[in-house]
Write an enzyme that holds these catalytic residues in place. Structure first.
Site, mmCIF file in Angstrom:
data_model
loop_
_atom_site.group_PDB
_atom_site.id
_atom_site.type_symbol
_atom_site.label_atom_id
_atom_site.label_comp_id
_atom_site.label_asym_id
_atom_site.label_seq_id
_atom_site.Cartn_x
_atom_site.Cartn_y
_atom_site.Cartn_z
ATOM 1 N N ALA A 96 71.170 39.394 92.361
ATOM 2 C CA ALA A 96 70.687 38.615 93.502
ATOM 3 C C ALA A 96 70.352 37.222 92.974
ATOM 4 O O ALA A 96 69.846 37.094 91.855
ATOM 5 C CB ALA A 96 69.458 39.251 94.134
ATOM 6 N N TYR A 158 60.631 41.364 94.383
ATOM 7 C CA TYR A 158 61.870 42.146 94.343
ATOM 8 C C TYR A 158 62.734 41.832 95.568
ATOM 9 O O TYR A 158 63.957 41.821 95.499
ATOM 10 C CB TYR A 158 61.553 43.634 94.253
ATOM 11 C CG TYR A 158 62.677 44.448 93.674
ATOM 12 C CD1 TYR A 158 63.175 44.176 92.398
ATOM 13 C CD2 TYR A 158 63.262 45.492 94.386
ATOM 14 C CE1 TYR A 158 64.213 44.909 91.857
ATOM 15 C CE2 TYR A 158 64.297 46.239 93.857
ATOM 16 C CZ TYR A 158 64.762 45.942 92.585
ATOM 17 O OH TYR A 158 65.799 46.673 92.056
ATOM 18 N N LYS A 165 69.183 47.714 97.131
ATOM 19 C CA LYS A 165 69.082 49.051 96.538
ATOM 20 C C LYS A 165 68.971 50.127 97.623
ATOM 21 O O LYS A 165 69.470 51.245 97.455
ATOM 22 C CB LYS A 165 67.887 49.123 95.595
ATOM 23 C CG LYS A 165 68.031 48.287 94.328
ATOM 24 C CD LYS A 165 69.193 48.747 93.463
ATOM 25 C CE LYS A 165 69.200 48.027 92.115
ATOM 26 N NZ LYS A 165 70.373 48.423 91.284
ATOM 27 N N LEU A 197 68.184 42.556 81.262
ATOM 28 C CA LEU A 197 68.554 41.204 81.677
ATOM 29 C C LEU A 197 68.257 41.000 83.156
ATOM 30 O O LEU A 197 67.746 39.960 83.569
ATOM 31 C CB LEU A 197 70.040 40.974 81.402
ATOM 32 C CG LEU A 197 70.591 39.582 81.749
ATOM 33 C CD1 LEU A 197 69.904 38.514 80.906
ATOM 34 C CD2 LEU A 197 72.105 39.547 81.528
#
Length: 258
Positions: A96, A158, A165, A197
């Site tokens: 994202a 998030y 997700k 990462l």
């Protein structure tokens, strides 16, 4: 550990040595599997090439940008000419834009939303479609992907990745239904927070790690090896009756009320 000798698996999403996909690759290799590893671009190709000497059996390395249908088609066309089928697929691709994680969710742009859902969720659908004929050649197989509790609950910073997700987990269920008649199973592992990462783009990530340490039943954070162990179960015949499921590997954080 199950014996994976004679089995061939495709692993998508190895970015560096801290990748969950890399931990799964190491365990599958140690169990005797022959691997195919993909890389998104030349920069990440160098990262993957640096890791390859750690594997017992030299893997096949192929390029694939999961946001490009032509790359996915070329990947499976190439594999069809090099291997006699696939036994498993590990999908570890997610992304994202950084600004979509740092700004309030309500400010998510249409393009950031599209990008996150495309790479983090739709790519599983495209990869499963391409892999299905090769899995069918082996009489079926296992596809797994990687999720996070942010699909079900709100976590700071998030944002759109949580929505992606959620779409990913729903896609797993629909794919499991579509592919079940071919003896192809599709599951996802919802892992606790790990310093990968991808996690580096989430502001305040160290605070999330501390909350998990304090509240999880095991009173610790998990590591990539914990997730890889669960992945090996889902990729093996030990889980031959499991499909369409979300398996939580988070030290027992999810069941806790406080």
């Amino acid at each position: 550990m199950s014996d994976f000798s004679g089995r061939t698996g495709l692993i998508v999403g190895v970015a560096n040595k801290r990748s969950i996909a890399w931990a799964i690759a190491q365990q599958a290799d140690a169990a005797g599997a022959r691997l195919v590893l993909t890389y998104q671009n030349e920069r990440l190709k160098e990262n993957v090439e640096e890791l390859v000497p750690q594997l017992t059996t030299p893997p096949i390395l192929l390029p694939c940008d999961v946001s490009r249908d032509e790359d996915i088609s070329h990947l499976f066309a190439t594999l069809d000419g090099q291997i006699d089928g696939l036994d498993f697929v590990v999908h570890g691709a997610a992304f994202a834009p950084r600004e979509a994680l740092s700004a309030p969710f309500i400010e998510t742009s249409r393009e950031a939303f599209r990008t996150a859902l495309d790479i983090s969720a739709y790519s599983l659908v495209a990869m499963a479609r391409g892999a299905a004929p090769l899995l069918a050649k082996k009489g079926g197989g296992s596809i797994i992907t990687l999720s996070y509790l942010g699909a079900d609950r709100v976590f700071p910073n998030y944002n759109v990745m949580g929505v992606a997700k959620a779409a990913l987990e729903s896609s797993v269920r629909y794919l499991a239904s579509d592919l079940g008649a071919q003896n192809i199973r599709v599951n996802t592992i919802s892992a606790g927070p790990i310093k990968t990462l991808a996690a580096s783009g989430v502001s305040g990530f160290s605070g999330i790690l501390q909350v998990y340490r304090d509240r999880a039943a095991l009173k610790r954070n998990i590591d990539t090896g914990d997730v890889a162990g669960a992945a090996m179960f889902l990729l093996s015949d030990w889980s031959r009756g499991v499909t369409g499921e979300v398996i939580y590997v988070d030290g027992g954080y999810r069941p806790m009320g406080m």
